[in-house]
Design an enzyme around this catalytic site. Structure first.
Site, PDB file in Angstrom:
ATOM      1  CE  LYS A 201       3.936   3.982  -1.987  1.00  0.00           C
ATOM      2  NZ  LYS A 201       3.456   4.589  -1.497  1.00  0.00           N
TER       3      LYS A 201
ATOM      4  CE  LYS B 207       6.235   1.330   7.590  1.00  0.00           C
ATOM      5  NZ  LYS B 207       7.703   2.570   6.837  1.00  0.00           N
TER       6      LYS B 207
ATOM      7  CE  LYS C  17      -5.577   1.064   8.938  1.00  0.00           C
ATOM      8  NZ  LYS C  17      -3.819   0.287   8.461  1.00  0.00           N
TER       9      LYS C  17
HETATM   10  P1  ADP Z   1       5.249   2.241   4.044  1.00  0.00           P
HETATM   11  O1  ADP Z   1       4.203   2.786   2.432  1.00  0.00           O
HETATM   12  O2  ADP Z   1       5.757   1.739   3.363  1.00  0.00           O
HETATM   13  O3  ADP Z   1       3.861   2.413   4.635  1.00  0.00           O
HETATM   14  P2  ADP Z   1       4.634   5.118   4.536  1.00  0.00           P
HETATM   15  O4  ADP Z   1       3.240   4.911   4.205  1.00  0.00           O
HETATM   16  O5  ADP Z   1       4.420   5.129   6.347  1.00  0.00           O
HETATM   17  O6  ADP Z   1       5.547   4.001   3.448  1.00  0.00           O
HETATM   18  O7  ADP Z   1       5.710   6.747   4.221  1.00  0.00           O
HETATM   19  C1  ADP Z   1       5.750   7.541   4.839  1.00  0.00           C
HETATM   20  C2  ADP Z   1       5.997   8.561   4.199  1.00  0.00           C
HETATM   21  O8  ADP Z   1       6.886   8.244   3.121  1.00  0.00           O
HETATM   22  C3  ADP Z   1       5.092   9.249   3.291  1.00  0.00           C
HETATM   23  O9  ADP Z   1       4.941  10.957   2.696  1.00  0.00           O
HETATM   24  C4  ADP Z   1       5.161   8.436   1.848  1.00  0.00           C
HETATM   25  O10 ADP Z   1       5.182   8.832   0.962  1.00  0.00           O
HETATM   26  C5  ADP Z   1       7.129   8.157   1.205  1.00  0.00           C
HETATM   27  N1  ADP Z   1       7.285   7.209   0.747  1.00  0.00           N
HETATM   28  C6  ADP Z   1       7.171   5.274   1.147  1.00  0.00           C
HETATM   29  N2  ADP Z   1       7.298   4.882   0.476  1.00  0.00           N
HETATM   30  C7  ADP Z   1       7.335   5.477  -0.782  1.00  0.00           C
HETATM   31  C8  ADP Z   1       7.850   5.677  -2.193  1.00  0.00           C
HETATM   32  N3  ADP Z   1       8.748   4.179  -2.444  1.00  0.00           N
HETATM   33  N4  ADP Z   1       8.511   6.076  -3.267  1.00  0.00           N
HETATM   34  C9  ADP Z   1       7.860   7.648  -2.708  1.00  0.00           C
HETATM   35  N5  ADP Z   1       7.849   7.864  -1.349  1.00  0.00           N
HETATM   36  C10 ADP Z   1       7.105   6.978  -0.343  1.00  0.00           C
END
Ligand code: ADP
Ligand code: TRP
Length: 329
Positions: free
Chosen positions: A194, A197, A111
């Site tokens: 993956k 967001k 960050k």
């Molecule tokens: P992002 O990667 O979109 O910012 P977050 O980090 O907020 O999503 O993820 C919140 C939850 O969703 C976490 O437990 C994370 O492991 C799961 N998660 C996010 N993206 C994936 C993905 N592509 N496959 C599996 N689990 C995911």
């Protein structure tokens, strides 16, 4: 019953990665554990969201989690800022969190690199607040992905340090709850690994039919198999991974066969995939809208979550205050 806790970021909408990677498992464990799920609105303040947007993002994400199956009858579902005990514990844990170890946290360093103009103390102590979220309920289990493992390790360090300093076993050391079948990765449709967001490749539970179809039809493919039973390149395997999540076994078998005998038409595969994603997500979208517009229901859910969370948190704080040496006059 053992306690499971998870904090949910209050930014953005839920995508299929969040749903299949995390939320669906949360829904499943609600009968097996004493579950606490909360929206981490205090954590989101490190980036100074505009006051006009702050509440709306909490409301959206809460509606989406409820629509996707978190059940306020089974789990305590609450807003972090509704539980002042978390902030009290945060102050106390800050006294035994060393700035050196906080500065070495991977997420903090990242960050700082991304936003050198906003290195605030809240960002530095982000892991202390997260440890407070967990320890305030003396939770044994916290399901976290790779990116949060270091924070969970720090929560264990603070639990151990507190217990050691005051000579009382107030806090258990929280462990990562890994779901049956292990961590699963939901791929994006741009061929780049993956779904996420920040990767801009998400299919959201809140997307409408047109948006979903457009996103799926635009998914990256190749020029197609030329020899029977050839190995599948990653971009195509990604489509199959999604198909396995949302379609019937018959559909998966049908397209696997088509791949194997080289007669596959990606347009057909995508059409089917889009239709099956919609079949799964559109009823959830309808529920999201209904819940989002039902202020009376949301207010009831939040009040009951707050009550349960505060009951648990204040029981912990009694032990904590006693251990630290607070006494009534
Ligand atoms: P992002 O990667 O979109 O910012 P977050 O980090 O907020 O999503 O993820 C919140 C939850 O969703 C976490 O437990 C994370 O492991 C799961 N998660 C996010 N993206 C994936 C993905 N592509 N496959 C599996 N689990 C995911
Ligand atoms: N930091 C977590 C994230 O970015 C959210 C979170 C806040 C959390 N407090 C928590 C997760 C406590 C688990 C336990 O995803």
């Amino acid at each position: 019953m053992e306690t499971v806790l998870s904090g949910i970021r209050s930014t953005g909408h839920l995508h299929l990665g969040n749903y299949f990677g995390a939320l669906r498992n949360f829904v499943r464990i609600q009968d097996e554990y004493n579950c606490f799920f909360f929206i981490a609105d205090l954590h989101s303040l490190t980036t100074h969201p505009h006051p006009d947007d702050f509440h709306a993002s909490v409301k959206i994400i809460l509606s989406e989690y409820l629509a996707a199956g978190l059940d306020p009858e089974k789990s305590a579902i609450y807003i972090q800022s509704d539980v002042p005990e978390i902030c009290e514990l945060y102050v106390l844990l800050n006294m035994l969190a060393y700035t050196g170890e906080l500065e070495r946290t991977v997420t903090f360093k990242e960050k700082v690199r991304q936003n050198p103009d906003n290195v605030n103390a809240g960002l530095l102590t982000y892991p202390v607040l997260m440890a407070s979220d967990i320890l305030v309920h003396r939770a044994q289990w916290v399901p976290v992905g790779k990116d949060q493992e270091q924070h969970l390790e720090m929560a264990r360090v603070y639990a151990r340090r507190f217990n050691g300093m005051y000579g009382e076993e107030v806090f258990p050391e929280p462990q990562n709850l890994v779901f049956k079948g292990g961590a699963m990765k939901v791929p994006g449709l741009d061929g780049s690994g993956k779904m996420g967001k920040s990767n801009g490749n998400g299919i959201y539970l809140y997307d409408d039919e047109k948006t979903i179809t457009k996103k799926v039809m635009k998914a990256v493919t190749d020029s197609g198999p030329t020899e029977p039973d050839s190995p599948m390149p990653e971009v195509i395997a990604n489509l199959f991974t999604l198909l396995k999540l949302v379609s019937t076994q018959d559909t998966v078998d049908y397209f696997t066969e088509k791949w194997n005998d080289c007669s596959i038409r990606y347009g057909d595969l995508k059409k089917q995939l889009a239709a099956d994603i919609c079949k799964m997500t559109l009823p959830i979208k309808e529920k999201i809208d209904a819940i989002y517009n039902d202020d009376a229901y949301l207010s009831k859910v939040v009040a009951s979550g707050r009550e349960r969370a505060r009951a648990s948190a204040s029981a912990t704080m009694k032990l904590v205050r006693k251990a630290v040496g607070f006494k009534a006059f």
